[in-house]
Design a protein around this motif. Structure first.
Motif, PDB file in Angstrom:
ATOM      1  N   UNK A 137       0.822  -1.215   0.000  1.00 42.58           N
ATOM      2  CA  UNK A 137       0.000   0.000   0.000  1.00 42.58           C
ATOM      3  C   UNK A 137       0.858   1.268   0.000  1.00 42.58           C
ATOM      4  N   UNK A 138       1.894   1.309   0.833  1.00 44.65           N
ATOM      5  CA  UNK A 138       2.723   2.517   0.857  1.00 44.65           C
ATOM      6  C   UNK A 138       3.490   2.668  -0.448  1.00 44.65           C
ATOM      7  N   UNK A 139       3.767   1.542  -1.101  1.00 45.87           N
ATOM      8  CA  UNK A 139       4.424   1.605  -2.403  1.00 45.87           C
ATOM      9  C   UNK A 139       3.540   2.221  -3.473  1.00 45.87           C
ATOM     10  N   UNK A 140       2.241   2.222  -3.226  1.00 37.88           N
ATOM     11  CA  UNK A 140       1.291   2.822  -4.163  1.00 37.88           C
ATOM     12  C   UNK A 140       0.816   4.204  -3.710  1.00 37.88           C
ATOM     13  N   UNK A 141       1.524   4.791  -2.767  1.00 37.07           N
ATOM     14  CA  UNK A 141       1.236   6.163  -2.364  1.00 37.07           C
ATOM     15  C   UNK A 141       0.251   6.329  -1.243  1.00 37.07           C
ATOM     16  N   UNK A 142      -0.160   5.241  -0.598  1.00 31.88           N
ATOM     17  CA  UNK A 142      -1.097   5.329   0.508  1.00 31.88           C
ATOM     18  C   UNK A 142      -0.373   5.437   1.847  1.00 31.88           C
ATOM     19  N   UNK A 143      -0.995   6.087   2.803  1.00 30.19           N
ATOM     20  CA  UNK A 143      -0.547   6.075   4.194  1.00 30.19           C
ATOM     21  C   UNK A 143      -1.314   4.960   4.898  1.00 30.19           C
ATOM     22  N   UNK A 144      -0.613   4.126   5.648  1.00 28.86           N
ATOM     23  CA  UNK A 144      -1.261   3.037   6.387  1.00 28.86           C
ATOM     24  C   UNK A 144      -1.622   3.539   7.782  1.00 28.86           C
ATOM     25  N   UNK A 145      -2.894   3.402   8.146  1.00 27.21           N
ATOM     26  CA  UNK A 145      -3.398   3.898   9.428  1.00 27.21           C
ATOM     27  C   UNK A 145      -3.902   2.734  10.273  1.00 27.21           C
ATOM     28  N   UNK A 146      -3.520   2.724  11.549  1.00 27.48           N
ATOM     29  CA  UNK A 146      -3.965   1.658  12.445  1.00 27.48           C
ATOM     30  C   UNK A 146      -3.934   2.171  13.882  1.00 27.48           C
ATOM     31  N   UNK A 147      -4.027   1.233  14.855  1.00 28.27           N
ATOM     32  CA  UNK A 147      -4.209   1.641  16.243  1.00 28.27           C
ATOM     33  C   UNK A 147      -3.074   1.336  17.189  1.00 28.27           C
ATOM     34  N   UNK A 148      -1.891   0.954  16.666  1.00 24.67           N
ATOM     35  CA  UNK A 148      -0.691   0.689  17.456  1.00 24.67           C
ATOM     36  C   UNK A 148      -0.843  -0.501  18.404  1.00 24.67           C
ATOM     37  N   UNK A 149      -1.898  -1.272  18.270  1.00 26.08           N
ATOM     38  CA  UNK A 149      -2.104  -2.419  19.160  1.00 26.08           C
ATOM     39  C   UNK A 149      -1.150  -3.548  18.800  1.00 26.08           C
ATOM     40  N   UNK A 150      -1.072  -4.536  19.683  1.00 27.41           N
ATOM     41  CA  UNK A 150      -0.299  -5.729  19.385  1.00 27.41           C
ATOM     42  C   UNK A 150      -0.958  -6.480  18.234  1.00 27.41           C
ATOM     43  N   UNK A 151      -0.225  -7.365  17.608  1.00 33.59           N
ATOM     44  CA  UNK A 151      -0.797  -8.185  16.549  1.00 33.59           C
ATOM     45  C   UNK A 151      -0.834  -7.480  15.204  1.00 33.59           C
ATOM     46  N   UNK A 152      -2.001  -7.499  14.571  1.00 33.39           N
ATOM     47  CA  UNK A 152      -2.153  -6.980  13.210  1.00 33.39           C
ATOM     48  C   UNK A 152      -1.750  -5.516  13.119  1.00 33.39           C
ATOM     49  N   UNK A 153      -2.204  -4.682  14.066  1.00 40.81           N
ATOM     50  CA  UNK A 153      -1.894  -3.245  14.022  1.00 40.81           C
ATOM     51  C   UNK A 153      -0.391  -2.999  13.958  1.00 40.81           C
ATOM     52  N   UNK A 154       0.325  -3.616  14.892  1.00 45.51           N
ATOM     53  CA  UNK A 154       1.767  -3.394  14.963  1.00 45.51           C
ATOM     54  C   UNK A 154       2.482  -3.847  13.696  1.00 45.51           C
ATOM     55  N   UNK A 155       2.068  -4.986  13.137  1.00 45.09           N
ATOM     56  CA  UNK A 155       2.711  -5.485  11.921  1.00 45.09           C
ATOM     57  C   UNK A 155       2.367  -4.614  10.714  1.00 45.09           C
ATOM     58  N   UNK A 156       1.183  -4.018  10.693  1.00 43.83           N
ATOM     59  CA  UNK A 156       0.840  -3.094   9.608  1.00 43.83           C
ATOM     60  C   UNK A 156       1.718  -1.848   9.667  1.00 43.83           C
ATOM     61  N   UNK A 157       1.875  -1.268  10.871  1.00 41.40           N
ATOM     62  CA  UNK A 157       2.756  -0.107  11.015  1.00 41.40           C
ATOM     63  C   UNK A 157       4.184  -0.461  10.607  1.00 41.40           C
ATOM     64  N   UNK A 158       4.671  -1.597  11.096  1.00 39.30           N
ATOM     65  CA  UNK A 158       6.048  -1.995  10.812  1.00 39.30           C
ATOM     66  C   UNK A 158       6.253  -2.255   9.321  1.00 39.30           C
ATOM     67  N   UNK A 159       5.268  -2.877   8.670  1.00 41.70           N
ATOM     68  CA  UNK A 159       5.374  -3.128   7.244  1.00 41.70           C
ATOM     69  C   UNK A 159       5.484  -1.843   6.453  1.00 41.70           C
ATOM     70  N   UNK A 160       4.667  -0.842   6.807  1.00 38.07           N
ATOM     71  CA  UNK A 160       4.721   0.449   6.120  1.00 38.07           C
ATOM     72  C   UNK A 160       6.077   1.115   6.311  1.00 38.07           C
ATOM     73  N   UNK A 161       6.581   1.085   7.546  1.00 36.19           N
ATOM     74  CA  UNK A 161       7.860   1.730   7.845  1.00 36.19           C
ATOM     75  C   UNK A 161       9.028   1.015   7.182  1.00 36.19           C
TER      76      UNK A 161
END
Length: 370
Positions: A137-161
């Protein structure tokens, strides 16, 4: 926004037992900056108690001063819906946060965002999906938004970064109270390449009641919400419900019918969410809105919704300014504008006939030319 005006917004939003609906009603009467100058009797007439009036006019000073001092630190921001940098999409939800605290880059809040949410106890496959989808998603110009929680949220943030992209983390606590504590380092990385966001004052600790409120902001900031993996009674389903109510696209990755951790996701698909088998499924659905958002980056938030192509004066500008892209009932419009209901209905009829608004289920929305 001038410091005195911001102080008034903070004082009103912190006033005990003044919820989002009450605050919206009060702001519909007058600006917080003017309300704080009202005589006590006039505030009582608006429904505030003696304790609330006392806090609003005097007792809030310590809390407000603490927030204003917090804002003096570099990359610390406090914004209200009157600020041009307030995210346009978030402004269009039924009860936008009256105050947003932001650590990091304000500009990323106005870029097209895709929300990614899911279980704290996700499977390895779910965590891998969150990470790889976020990178795409970030490769296509999107910002990834989530809630900083453990599990899916954290991995989504880390993947974007990890892909060099931007990410926004919305908290259910104040920005000085990172939760969960295990993600403090991740939060620092988010600040460097995106933003931490909260509607709670910096010192406020996390509470269970805060997280549903947090979830409406996650969906409100985004063009769509992707549920990666969620059980039947998951907070992610609350985010998905908010997204649907806000007119956002809802996506879900299916899982095994025998795996409890996928029952919530599968239920969303059964009830109409878009089934996702690849990142492209999401991108194809939101492509038009994303392209529009990207093309509008150079404009200010006010231009996104207020600029018109002709020089004619808009009819009933006060009423029209309160009709957005989400259906607004007549009684809410009357409350916001302080115009009698019968007069609001007459003005709406004229606006509808002239093509500025459209009647839909639940109220009225603004037409493209409006």
């Amino acid at each position: 926004m001038a410091e005195r005006e911001l102080a008034a917004w903070l004082a009103l939003s912190f006033t005990p037992k003044v919820g989002s609906k009450s605050l919206a009603r009060l702001v519909g009467v007058d600006s917080p900056h003017n309300l704080i100058e009202y005589q006590a009797e006039r505030l009582y007439a608006l429904g505030l108690s003696r304790e609330q009036v006392s806090y609003f006019k005097q007792g809030s000073q310590r809390d407000v001063d603490g927030c204003l001092k917090w804002m003096q630190t570099s990359h610390h921001h406090i914004i209200t819906p009157l600020d041009e940098c307030y995210p346009a999409l978030l402004k269009e939800i039924s009860l936008p946060p009256p105050v947003l605290f932001v650590k990091g880059r304000l500009d990323c809040l106005s870029q097209p965002q895709i929300a990614m949410v899911g279980s704290r106890n996700a499977s390895p496959e779910g965590l891998n999906s969150a990470h790889s989808y976020a990178r795409c998603f970030v490769g296509r110009g999107l910002v990834v938004t989530s809630g900083l929680a453990l599990g899916i949220d954290g991995h989504a943030h880390d993947g974007a970064l990890s892909a060099g992209g931007e990410t926004v983390a919305v908290l259910g606590s104040g920005l000085n109270q990172i939760y969960p504590a295990r993600h403090k380092q991740l939060a620092h990385r988010v600040i460097d390449s995106g933003a931490l966001v909260s509607e709670f004052a910096p010192h406020i600790k996390p509470r269970p009641t805060h997280f549903p409120r947090r979830n409406r902001i996650i969906s409100g900031l985004s063009v769509g919400v992707l549920v990666v993996e969620a059980a039947e009674k998951s907070g992610s389903l609350i985010t998905a419900r908010y997204a649907a109510e806000q007119g956002r696209d809802v996506f879900a990755i299916p899982g095994s019918i025998y795996n409890g951790i996928s029952r919530g996701s599968n239920s969303l698909i059964k009830n109409g969410a878009c089934l996702v088998q690849s990142e492209q499924d999401v991108l194809d659905e939101i492509d038009t809105l994303v392209n529009w958002s990207i093309n509008q980056k150079a404009n200010t938030q006010s231009e996104l919704f207020d600029k018109i192509e002709c020089e004619e004066e808009l009819p009933f500008p006060q009423l029209l300014a309160n009709v957005g892209l989400e259906a607004t009932p007549v009684d809410i419009l009357a409350s916001r504008t302080n115009i009698p209901v019968h007069e609001v209905m007459m003005q709406l009829l004229e606006l509808e006939l002239s093509g500025h608004v459209v009647a839909v289920s639940g109220g009225y929305i603004r037409n493209g030319r409006g």
